[in-house]
Design an enzyme around this catalytic site. Structure first.
Site, PDB file in Angstrom:
ATOM      1  N   ASP A  79       0.816  -1.206   0.000  1.00 34.53           N
ATOM      2  CA  ASP A  79       0.000   0.000   0.000  1.00 34.53           C
ATOM      3  C   ASP A  79       0.852   1.258   0.000  1.00 34.53           C
ATOM      4  O   ASP A  79       2.046   1.230   0.282  1.00 34.53           O
ATOM      5  CB  ASP A  79      -0.936   0.011   1.207  1.00 34.53           C
ATOM      6  CG  ASP A  79      -0.178   0.017   2.535  1.00 34.53           C
ATOM      7  OD1 ASP A  79       0.737  -0.808   2.689  1.00 34.53           O
ATOM      8  OD2 ASP A  79      -0.494   0.845   3.412  1.00 34.53           O
ATOM      9  N   GLU A 171       0.121  -1.290   5.562  1.00 33.53           N
ATOM     10  CA  GLU A 171       1.152  -0.886   6.518  1.00 33.53           C
ATOM     11  C   GLU A 171       1.003   0.576   6.888  1.00 33.53           C
ATOM     12  O   GLU A 171       1.232   0.975   8.038  1.00 33.53           O
ATOM     13  CB  GLU A 171       2.537  -1.141   5.919  1.00 33.53           C
ATOM     14  CG  GLU A 171       3.707  -0.887   6.864  1.00 33.53           C
ATOM     15  CD  GLU A 171       4.252   0.523   6.827  1.00 33.53           C
ATOM     16  OE1 GLU A 171       5.140   0.842   7.642  1.00 33.53           O
ATOM     17  OE2 GLU A 171       3.795   1.325   5.991  1.00 33.53           O
TER      18      GLU A 171
END
Length: 401
Positions: A79, A171
């Site tokens: 991400d 994350e």
């Protein structure tokens, strides 16, 4: 392929993380990228490959060093941050020659604003067009790991330990490591590739917490508001301005922590402010949280009403204390730098990684560079020369016995 071709491919997929969900990743595009990576891992000869419901990708590569060596894990995240636009990324590679770089009309990447560029002359840099972030955080980490696996596939005689490759989701919103089942891992420690400058090995990080400030005001027509109106927006401004003025990220560096206001919304009746709070020293972080509580309590007392409530949560803790208990993990990456005659320093990073969370769960996991700079910014770039040096470091790292 190459690191740059992989990275161009990965950043073309918008994987901006947003809201935490109980049973899926925050962005469905993370599933798309996860499946692309799964196919690539299959082509590269890994086994036991799977994707869980959160789009975490796992793969295992047997070692060939004939020593029954312990596997190590290499970890990066899918991400990207939601602090800058992450869709429709227009990335390209340039050779930096020292002058300002026009990313797009009227938008420049300048060494005046980012002096680190003075060390990048004649380096190949990947940049965006200055309207979005690049996504090198942390797709550069993924690209480097994939290029390592490509090298190992093409060089069967190169001796290496077994590897576990893990690509996490979300994350950036603090839950990537939560989706790794440590009981299923064969390795006892690993390394996140989620750093920046090649110079630094990250063995320490901020302790992190979040504060959600909820303000329930009392609205009334402004024409008859005297002594009756409790404007939630104004109370939020009062709360914010009562925190230490210079304990903000734009005023601090090195080991000084901060309160960072990330979101504010509301009206006269109800308002919310979201903060992240960071400090390397846990005692100091706790003091900062107590100060925020005192600030809310004092505003409530002055107004003789319970107008403000705080929801405080801890996000992650400093990994240094646990890493210091087992020097082997840090020494392994230090030895790789030394063998390649690459200078290094230890850095207390002003942020957190999946590795910080994993380390505090008992799975030691310091952080390694990727060559990325200006993370979470429209002026993010990746120094590809450094990325290739990181690749060489990984080759030594996985061949250590």
């Amino acid at each position: 392929m190459s690191i740059e071709s992989r990275l161009l491919k990965y950043v073309s997929i918008d994987t901006t993380s947003n809201e935490v969900y109980e049973d899926k990743p925050s962005n469905d595009n993370e599933i798309i990228l996860a499946n692309i990576l799964k196919d690539e891992l299959t082509d590269l000869g890994l086994k036991d490959i799977y994707i869980n419901k959160f789009a975490t990708v796992y793969g295992y590569l047997d070692g060939n060093d004939d020593s029954n060596s312990t596997p190590i894990a290499l970890i990066a995240h899918l991400d990207t941050s939601n602090q800058a636009l992450g869709s429709n990324i227009k990335a390209r590679v340039i050779k930096y020659e020292g002058s300002d770089v026009e990313l797009s009309k009227g938008i420049y990447l300048s060494s005046k604003d980012y002096p680190v560029l003075n060390n990048k002359i004649n380096h190949n840099l990947m940049v965006s067009d200055g309207t979005t972030l690049l996504g090198g955080d942390d797709k550069a980490g993924i690209a480097i790991i994939m290029e390592l696996l490509q090298f190992l596939k093409e060089n069967k005689s190169f001796k290496h330990c077994p590897l576990e490759v893990i690509f996490t989701s979300d994350e950036e919103i603090g839950v990537g490591a939560d989706h790794i089942d440590l009981d299923k891992l064969k390795s006892k420690y690993g390394y996140t590739l989620d750093g920046g400058d090649l110079l630094y090995i990250d063995n320490e990080n901020f302790n992190g917490a979040s504060i959600k400030v909820k303000i329930n005001g009392i609205s009334i027509h402004p024409g008859s508001a005297k002594d009756k109106l409790y404007n939630a927006i104004n109370l939020g401004i009062e709360f914010h301005n009562s925190l230490p003025k210079f304990l903000k990220p734009e005023h601090t560096d090195k080991r000084v922590g901060f309160y960072h206001l990330t979101d504010i919304k509301g009206n006269e009746e109800h308002a919310e402010l979201d903060y992240i709070v960071r400090e390397h020293d846990l005692n100091k972080l706790n003091y900062m949280l107590e100060l925020a509580k005192l600030t809310a309590s004092r505003i409530n007392e002055i107004n003789q009403k319970d107008l403000i409530t705080l929801d405080i949560k801890f996000s992650y803790y400093n990994m240094k204390q646990n890493l210091d208990k087992n020097k082997e993990v840090i020494e392994r990456v230090c030895n790789a730098y030394k063998k390649l005659n690459i200078k290094y320093e230890f850095e207390a990073i002003r942020g957190g990684t999946d590795g910080a969370t994993l380390t505090n769960r008992g799975f030691l996991c310091p952080n390694i560079a990727t060559g990325g700079y200006n993370f979470h910014s429209r002026f993010e770039f990746v120094d590809l020369n450094e990325s290739y040096q990181v690749l060489e470091i990984l080759k030594v790292l996985v061949s250590e016995k």
